[in-house]
Design a protein around this motif. Structure first.
Motif, PDB file in Angstrom:
ATOM      1  N   ARG B 206       0.814  -1.210   0.000  1.00  0.00           N
ATOM      2  CA  ARG B 206       0.000   0.000   0.000  1.00  0.00           C
ATOM      3  C   ARG B 206       0.853   1.268   0.000  1.00  0.00           C
ATOM      4  NH1 ARG B 206      -5.150  -0.841   3.629  1.00  0.00           N
ATOM      5  NH2 ARG B 206      -3.602  -0.873   5.287  1.00  0.00           N
ATOM      6  N   LYS B 209       0.906   3.911  -2.944  1.00  0.00           N
ATOM      7  CA  LYS B 209      -0.092   4.983  -3.094  1.00  0.00           C
ATOM      8  C   LYS B 209      -1.163   4.729  -4.152  1.00  0.00           C
ATOM      9  CE  LYS B 209       2.068   7.965  -0.250  1.00  0.00           C
ATOM     10  NZ  LYS B 209       2.828   6.917   0.468  1.00  0.00           N
ATOM     11  N   SER B 231       0.729  -7.177  -1.726  1.00  0.00           N
ATOM     12  CA  SER B 231       0.061  -7.494  -0.461  1.00  0.00           C
ATOM     13  C   SER B 231      -1.446  -7.582  -0.710  1.00  0.00           C
ATOM     14  CB  SER B 231       0.363  -6.417   0.575  1.00  0.00           C
ATOM     15  OG  SER B 231      -0.215  -5.182   0.182  1.00  0.00           O
ATOM     16  N   LYS B 232      -2.162  -8.085   0.285  1.00  0.00           N
ATOM     17  CA  LYS B 232      -3.602  -8.321   0.123  1.00  0.00           C
ATOM     18  C   LYS B 232      -4.403  -7.054  -0.146  1.00  0.00           C
ATOM     19  CE  LYS B 232      -7.425 -10.748   2.399  1.00  0.00           C
ATOM     20  NZ  LYS B 232      -8.365  -9.692   2.777  1.00  0.00           N
ATOM     21  N   HIS B 245      -1.420 -11.790  -5.217  1.00  0.00           N
ATOM     22  CA  HIS B 245      -1.525 -11.624  -3.757  1.00  0.00           C
ATOM     23  C   HIS B 245      -0.814 -12.766  -3.015  1.00  0.00           C
ATOM     24  CE1 HIS B 245      -4.803 -12.548  -0.470  1.00  0.00           C
ATOM     25  NE2 HIS B 245      -3.635 -12.377   0.072  1.00  0.00           N
ATOM     26  N   VAL B 246       0.198 -12.410  -2.225  1.00  0.00           N
ATOM     27  CA  VAL B 246       0.905 -13.421  -1.438  1.00  0.00           C
ATOM     28  C   VAL B 246       0.578 -13.262   0.040  1.00  0.00           C
ATOM     29  CG1 VAL B 246       2.837 -13.788  -3.028  1.00  0.00           C
ATOM     30  CG2 VAL B 246       2.995 -11.977  -1.318  1.00  0.00           C
ATOM     31  N   GLN B 248      -0.897 -15.359   3.872  1.00  0.00           N
ATOM     32  CA  GLN B 248      -1.688 -16.428   4.472  1.00  0.00           C
ATOM     33  C   GLN B 248      -2.883 -16.796   3.604  1.00  0.00           C
ATOM     34  OE1 GLN B 248      -3.166 -15.622   8.512  1.00  0.00           O
ATOM     35  NE2 GLN B 248      -5.057 -16.480   7.748  1.00  0.00           N
ATOM     36  N   THR B 249      -3.596 -15.779   3.102  1.00  0.00           N
ATOM     37  CA  THR B 249      -4.773 -16.066   2.284  1.00  0.00           C
ATOM     38  C   THR B 249      -4.458 -16.031   0.790  1.00  0.00           C
ATOM     39  OG1 THR B 249      -5.343 -13.757   2.653  1.00  0.00           O
ATOM     40  CG2 THR B 249      -6.576 -15.389   3.885  1.00  0.00           C
ATOM     41  N   GLY B 262       7.411  -0.976   0.310  1.00  0.00           N
ATOM     42  CA  GLY B 262       6.201  -0.335   0.843  1.00  0.00           C
ATOM     43  C   GLY B 262       5.193  -1.325   1.389  1.00  0.00           C
ATOM     44  N   SER B 264       4.224  -3.331   5.029  1.00  0.00           N
ATOM     45  CA  SER B 264       4.555  -3.195   6.454  1.00  0.00           C
ATOM     46  C   SER B 264       5.129  -4.487   7.043  1.00  0.00           C
ATOM     47  CB  SER B 264       3.319  -2.764   7.239  1.00  0.00           C
ATOM     48  OG  SER B 264       2.263  -3.682   7.026  1.00  0.00           O
ATOM     49  N   GLN B 268       0.202 -11.799   8.649  1.00  0.00           N
ATOM     50  CA  GLN B 268      -0.486 -12.584   7.599  1.00  0.00           C
ATOM     51  C   GLN B 268       0.251 -12.489   6.266  1.00  0.00           C
ATOM     52  OE1 GLN B 268      -2.091 -10.126   9.283  1.00  0.00           O
ATOM     53  NE2 GLN B 268      -3.835 -11.011  10.369  1.00  0.00           N
ATOM     54  N   HIS B 269       0.937 -11.391   6.053  1.00  0.00           N
ATOM     55  CA  HIS B 269       1.749 -11.282   4.828  1.00  0.00           C
ATOM     56  C   HIS B 269       2.986 -12.179   4.968  1.00  0.00           C
ATOM     57  CE1 HIS B 269       3.209  -9.354   1.144  1.00  0.00           C
ATOM     58  NE2 HIS B 269       4.398  -9.501   1.684  1.00  0.00           N
ATOM     59  N   ASN B 283      11.325   0.476   3.130  1.00  0.00           N
ATOM     60  CA  ASN B 283      10.166   1.041   3.811  1.00  0.00           C
ATOM     61  C   ASN B 283      10.597   2.321   4.507  1.00  0.00           C
ATOM     62  OD1 ASN B 283       7.966   1.469   5.764  1.00  0.00           O
ATOM     63  ND2 ASN B 283       7.320  -0.598   5.154  1.00  0.00           N
ATOM     64  N   LYS B 284       9.733   3.351   4.517  1.00  0.00           N
ATOM     65  CA  LYS B 284      10.151   4.622   5.133  1.00  0.00           C
ATOM     66  C   LYS B 284      10.029   4.592   6.653  1.00  0.00           C
ATOM     67  CE  LYS B 284       5.749   7.060   4.753  1.00  0.00           C
ATOM     68  NZ  LYS B 284       4.987   8.093   4.097  1.00  0.00           N
ATOM     69  N   ASP B 301      12.303   6.605   1.432  1.00  0.00           N
ATOM     70  CA  ASP B 301      11.110   6.768   0.603  1.00  0.00           C
ATOM     71  C   ASP B 301      11.255   5.945  -0.674  1.00  0.00           C
ATOM     72  OD1 ASP B 301       9.088   7.614  -1.096  1.00  0.00           O
ATOM     73  OD2 ASP B 301       9.184   9.696  -0.383  1.00  0.00           O
ATOM     74  N   LEU B 302      10.324   5.048  -0.876  1.00  0.00           N
ATOM     75  CA  LEU B 302      10.439   4.142  -2.022  1.00  0.00           C
ATOM     76  C   LEU B 302      10.459   4.885  -3.352  1.00  0.00           C
ATOM     77  CD1 LEU B 302       7.483   3.420  -3.719  1.00  0.00           C
ATOM     78  CD2 LEU B 302       6.938   2.660  -1.426  1.00  0.00           C
TER      79      LEU B 302
END
Ligand SMILES: Cc1cc2nc3c(=O)[nH]c(=O)nc-3n(C[C@H](O)[C@H](O)[C@H](O)COP(=O)(O)OP(=O)(O)OC[C@H]3O[C@@H](n4cnc5c(N)ncnc54)[C@H](O)[C@@H]3O)c2cc1C
Ligand SMILES: Nc1ncnc2c1ncn2[C@@H]1O[C@H](COP(=O)(O)O)[C@@H](O)[C@H]1O
Lengths: 249, 318
Positions: B206, B209, B231-232, B245-246, B248-249, B262, B264, B268-269, B283-284, B301-302
């Motif tokens: 996320r 942006k 990410s999800k 999407h990688v 747990q789910t 970017g 976190s 679950q990720h 990651n910032k 900052d990515l």
């Protein structure tokens, strides 16, 4: 009437802290939050979806486990299962669990048996295929979509994930369908569901004698990570050097 | 009692996960002091079948025919396993492998072990280990059966060659009366590097942006010959396709290099990526949980770091 069985495994929430008993023999369950395995919940949601489409359905939720799994089954009842069954045995080996479920299904004539694609505790992904084999029924693994256009026809239209894409399938019922994301959206039980769940039947059945071919010897913790090597944002090329030296880029 | 590899063909040839499973099966056969044989089901390129000799396969049993689904695949593999009295049947943990292995195990009354990354040790009662509880534990297992059916985790075992001479034999008269689903159509995913098989994965979250910013992720991935993942929430918002999407789910992967941009690093990720062999985190937020399992990190900052990373890689390529 479509008779649907939803097989539910009772698993620790991913966010929960995992600790083992001192001798490493098993999980220390104190303080651990248990949930319905999320993939099983997709199956339950899809089953309720059939009801909402106006089909006549009866949904049974089943879990192989000790008395501690009953709150998880009650939650399945709150979400919308009509009744629940607990097969009173510790779920250890996948073959053992599949055999117990198959024994229970014998003579009950379920049309659809939903499972999750895997349980998030061990990611074994073995119970559904073993169950289909014991029941000699058709099997669709990793289903992302399911319809039963005409319940009289005893066939379902299913999509499943395969390497390199998705396969559209025509499936004779009864069938074991292992579910993943896409087949339905999770549902949050409402107050009426939660109140009603207390009055719905939850029966306990005894397990059959069966061998366990795989047994746990011991649990341990994975080696700790945590030696991240940091680079300044202006030193990106040094990061590339490190990656190059390790043969990674 | 030989070890039997189920060499699953895709469009007649074999892909990397099959060679990983072959190497695993060869190492198991060595430990058992026996030979390695393979079974193929359906149409297979003759050169590809003979080519299995490079991985130590001395005999390839070919079950011919062209319309197989899981149940019939399982019957065919089990039939060959019985005919040679196989000690273990080994296959790759592909989608088909995952569906077929449990059925073969039941047919043979064998112990089923999925997603292995280490070869069971016959000297220690076939003890082996697997990850448990989203990577937070390791479980040691014991096998109480004479035969085993094993799936080998994709990207979990290093491919090695052990060339031997190989013979091809046709299995005649195989017919299956299994009841099963019928495949009507295959909807192919867009061409590109398969996420589960990729050695390198560039993944973004996320922090990006919006979907309009993904060009640099794709450029970085193409420079590295990597697959892209996300990410999800990114796939939930339709910034990226669901098959990326990688977690747990989503899909579970274990590439050699995972670059997280970017993201976190929610548990679950991590459940889907923590077995990656090397992890780079950009990651910032210095407190982002992803740094706890990273091997290399940049706090920044990515939108500043990723273009530099691309420039630096480009300058090396030439
Ligand atoms: C049952 C359940 C299952 C789940 N399954 C999954 C799953 O399979 N996969 C999954 O990914 N998630 C899953 N989640 C969601 C998960 O909990 C997190 O919400 C999600 O992973 C967060 O995604 P993210 O890191 O992209 O976004 P965020 O958590 O919003 O993180 C964005 C990150 O980007 C960083 N950032 C922002 N701007 C910049 C910048 N300019 N430069 C550098 N860094 C920047 C921020 O510091 C932050 O760390 C699941 C949740 C539940 C409850
Ligand atoms: N103890 C259990 N009771 C009921 N169903 C189970 C149990 N264990 C596994 N299953 C079912 O099998 C699926 C796959 O589990 P596994 O093979 O353990 O990864 C789960 O999503 C459940 O639907």
């Amino acid at each position: 009437m479509l008779k649907i069985l939803v097989c539910i495994s009772h698993v620790p929430d991913t966010t929960t802290k995992i600790q083992f008993e001192g001798d490493g023999s098993k999980l220390n369950k104190t303080g651990v939050t248990f949930i319905i395995n999320p993939y099983c919940e997709y199956g339950l949601s899809r089953a309720i979806g059939f009801q909402e489409e106006g089909k006549k359905v009866a949904i049974t939720a089943l879990c192989v486990g000790g008395p501690e799994v009953e709150p998880t089954l009650r939650r399945a009842l709150a979400i919308g299962a009509d009744d629940a069954v607990r097969i009173n045995a510790d779920a250890t080996d996948a073959g053992f669990v599949a055999k117990q479920i198959a024994n229970y299904c014998n003579g009950k004539e379920f049309d659809v048996i939903f499972t999750g694609k895997e349980s998030i505790d061990f990611n074994g992904s073995l119970v559904p295929g073993m169950l289909a084999e014991y029941l000699e029924s058709s099997f669709v693994s990793y289903a992302t979509h399911m319809d039963i256009a005409d319940p009289e026809s005893m066939t379902a239209q299913v999509k499943r994930e395969v390497d390199g894409g998705e396969e559209v399938m025509e499936v004779p019922l009864p069938a074991v369908i292992s579910c993943q994301k896409g087949i339905a959206e999770w549902r949050i039980p409402n107050m009426r569901g939660i109140m009603g769940a207390r009055k719905k039947p939850l029966s306990v059945v005894s397990p059959n004698e069966s061998l366990e071919l795989v047994a746990t010897v011991q649990f341990s913790y994975p080696p700790a990570k945590g030696n991240c090597q940091y680079f300044q944002p202006e030193d990106v090329s040094k990061l590339v050097d490190s990656l190059t030296n390790k043969g990674l880029v | 009692m030989p070890v039997l590899l189920f060499a699953e063909a895709s469009e007649g040839v074999f892909k990397k996960p099959i060679f990983e499973a072959a190497t695993f099966a060869y190492d198991l056969a060595q430990k058992l002091g026996t030979d390695l044989q393979a079974v193929t089901v359906g149409p297979v390129d003759a050169a590809a079948a003979t080519g299995l000799g490079a991985y130590g396969v001395s005999k390839v049993h070919q079950v011919l025919g062209d319309s197989f689904v899981n149940a019939a695949f399982a019957s065919a593999v089990a039939k060959v396993a019985e005919s040679i009295d196989a000690k273990a049947v080994v296959m790759a943990q592909t989608y088909n492998g995952r569906a077929i292995a449990p059925r073969v195990a039941v047919k043979l009354s064998a112990a089923a072990l999925s997603g292995l990354i280490t070869v069971p040790d016959p000297a220690a009662g076939f003890d082996t280990t697997r990850m448990a509880y989203s990577g937070k534990g390791v479980e040691e297992l014991k096998v109480n059966a004479d035969q085993m059916v094993i799936t080998v985790k994709t990207n979990g075992y290093k491919v090695e060659e052990h060339p031997v001479a190989t013979t091809l034999v046709e299995v005649s008269n195989f017919s299956s009366n299994d009841v099963d689903a019928v495949a009507l159509e295959l909807i192919k995913a867009a061409e590109g590097i398969s996420l589960t098989e990729a050695e390198t994965v560039v993944s973004a979250g996320r922090g990006m942006k919006g979907p309009e910013n993904w060009a640099m992720i794709e450029e970085l991935a193409s420079l590295l010959g990597a697959a892209t993942a996300c990410s999800k929430p990114v796939s939930d918002m339709d910034w990226r396709p669901h098959h990326e999407h990688v977690g747990q789910t989503g899909i579970q992967i274990s590439p050699t290099l995972y670059i997280a941009i970017g993201i976190s690093g929610a548990i679950q990720h991590l459940a889907g990526v923590s077995s990656s062999k090397n992890i780079v985190v950009i990651n910032k937020d210095p407190e982002a949980p992803f740094f706890k399992i990273a091997d290399f990190g940049i706090v920044g900052d990515l939108f500043d770091v990723v273009p530099q990373l691309i420039a630096s890689l480009k300058s090396r390529v030439g």
